[in-house]
Write a protein that holds these residues in place. Structure first.
Motif, mmCIF file in Angstrom:
data_model
loop_
_atom_site.group_PDB
_atom_site.id
_atom_site.type_symbol
_atom_site.label_atom_id
_atom_site.label_comp_id
_atom_site.label_asym_id
_atom_site.label_seq_id
_atom_site.Cartn_x
_atom_site.Cartn_y
_atom_site.Cartn_z
ATOM 1 N N THR A 1 21.167 45.409 -3.637
ATOM 2 C CA THR A 1 22.075 45.561 -2.507
ATOM 3 C C THR A 1 23.510 45.304 -2.940
ATOM 4 O O THR A 1 24.440 45.968 -2.470
ATOM 5 N N VAL A 5 26.665 47.731 -2.332
ATOM 6 C CA VAL A 5 27.930 47.295 -1.744
ATOM 7 C C VAL A 5 29.100 47.709 -2.634
ATOM 8 O O VAL A 5 30.101 48.270 -2.164
ATOM 9 N N THR A 26 19.379 51.876 5.702
ATOM 10 C CA THR A 26 18.385 50.936 5.213
ATOM 11 C C THR A 26 17.275 50.826 6.260
ATOM 12 O O THR A 26 17.187 51.678 7.138
ATOM 13 N N LEU A 35 24.699 44.564 5.376
ATOM 14 C CA LEU A 35 25.354 45.515 4.481
ATOM 15 C C LEU A 35 26.770 45.799 4.974
ATOM 16 O O LEU A 35 27.738 45.788 4.194
ATOM 17 N N ARG A 38 29.022 42.747 4.435
ATOM 18 C CA ARG A 38 29.396 42.531 3.034
ATOM 19 C C ARG A 38 30.446 43.533 2.577
ATOM 20 O O ARG A 38 31.378 43.164 1.841
ATOM 21 N N SER A 52 26.860 51.602 8.453
ATOM 22 C CA SER A 52 25.471 51.365 8.037
ATOM 23 C C SER A 52 24.564 51.374 9.251
ATOM 24 O O SER A 52 24.946 50.980 10.349
ATOM 25 N N ASP A 197 19.612 51.929 0.739
ATOM 26 C CA ASP A 197 19.067 50.711 0.135
ATOM 27 C C ASP A 197 17.550 50.711 0.275
ATOM 28 O O ASP A 197 17.000 51.363 1.162
#
Length: 244
Positions: A1, A5, A26, A35, A38, A52, A197
């Motif tokens: 992950t 990112v 994901t 996600l 981050r 996301s 992901d």
């Protein structure tokens, strides 16, 4: 992950890709939120909520956006698991319109276990892009009477969902693939960079959806570990990442 990112940050910060043209997919709502958080922390500014998403949330948005308004009597909604159980049990009751299952299965038809087995077969069929007629044809070609009956049952089940203006999780991705195919050019111009992901957990219908959005050599980055593919019981197919 972390790799994913950094790949997203690289596209946005170093290559100047507008965040609204980035799609990251994901498998859980929590993972999608983490996600996004981050990436936001890395670029130091707020990102759009559409950056996301889970596969199912993205698919639901596609179907809601593109499904013809006259296809359903009421606004389309996602069927809950308990509602799905009720529909299956009602269809599996013995009445003149019921599907005739092979003789060796008749004694099990009214049981909860049989309903679960039927649901699993329908889910796997939809994840592999099979419609009712194709499942019937597969059963006839392979001499598997259970598949012939399941294909007929799937036809009845989808008709009931249509009457309820509802859709279930397996059929959600299958219908999203159809809509993505019909609106491929628009979606590809909207999302120039796609990231996924936990790619080892994809099933064939999710791979088909990605082909429509980001196939033919477009910008698609996926991360995953085939040794962590543990969701075969719910349709995940490790060949998705092995054949990527």
């Amino acid at each position: 992950t972390t790799t994913l990112v950094e790949a997203i940050v690289g596209a946005v910060e170093r290559r100047g890709v507008p965040p609204e043209r980035v799609l990251a997919l994901t498998f859980s709502r929590k993972a999608a939120e983490q996600l996004r958080d981050r990436v936001t922390a890395r670029v130091g500014r707020t990102m759009s909520s559409s950056l996301s998403s889970t596969f199912h949330s993205f698919a639901y948005g596609l179907v809601r956006r593109y499904a013809p308004t006259d296809l359903y009597a009421a606004p389309l909604r996602l069927l809950s698991a308990p509602e799905q159980d009720v529909v299956l049990q009602e269809l599996l009751t013995d009445n003149p319109e019921s599907v005739r299952w092979p003789e060796e299965l008749r004694a099990a038809v009214g049981t909860r276990g049989f309903a679960r087995e039927v649901h699993t077969v329908l889910s796997r069929a939809r994840e592999r892009g099979l419609d009712p007629d194709q499942l019937v044809a597969l059963g006839r070609d392979e001499g598997i009477e259970e598949f012939v009956a399941a294909g007929r049952f799937l036809g009845q089940y989808l008709d009931i969902l249509g009457d309820l203006s509802a859709i279930d999780y397996p059929d959600l991705i299958a219908r999203a693939v159809i809509e993505a195919r019909m609106h491929r050019d628009e979606l590809r111009s909207r999302f120039s960079h796609v990231f996924v992901d936990e790619y080892q957990d994809t099933d064939p219908s999710q791979v088909a959806l990605l082909r429509e959005i980001a196939g033919d050599g477009r910008n698609l980055v996926v991360v995953g570990d085939p040794d962590q593919s543990i969701y075969g019981f719910r349709g995940a197919d490790v060949r998705g990442i092995l054949d990527f």
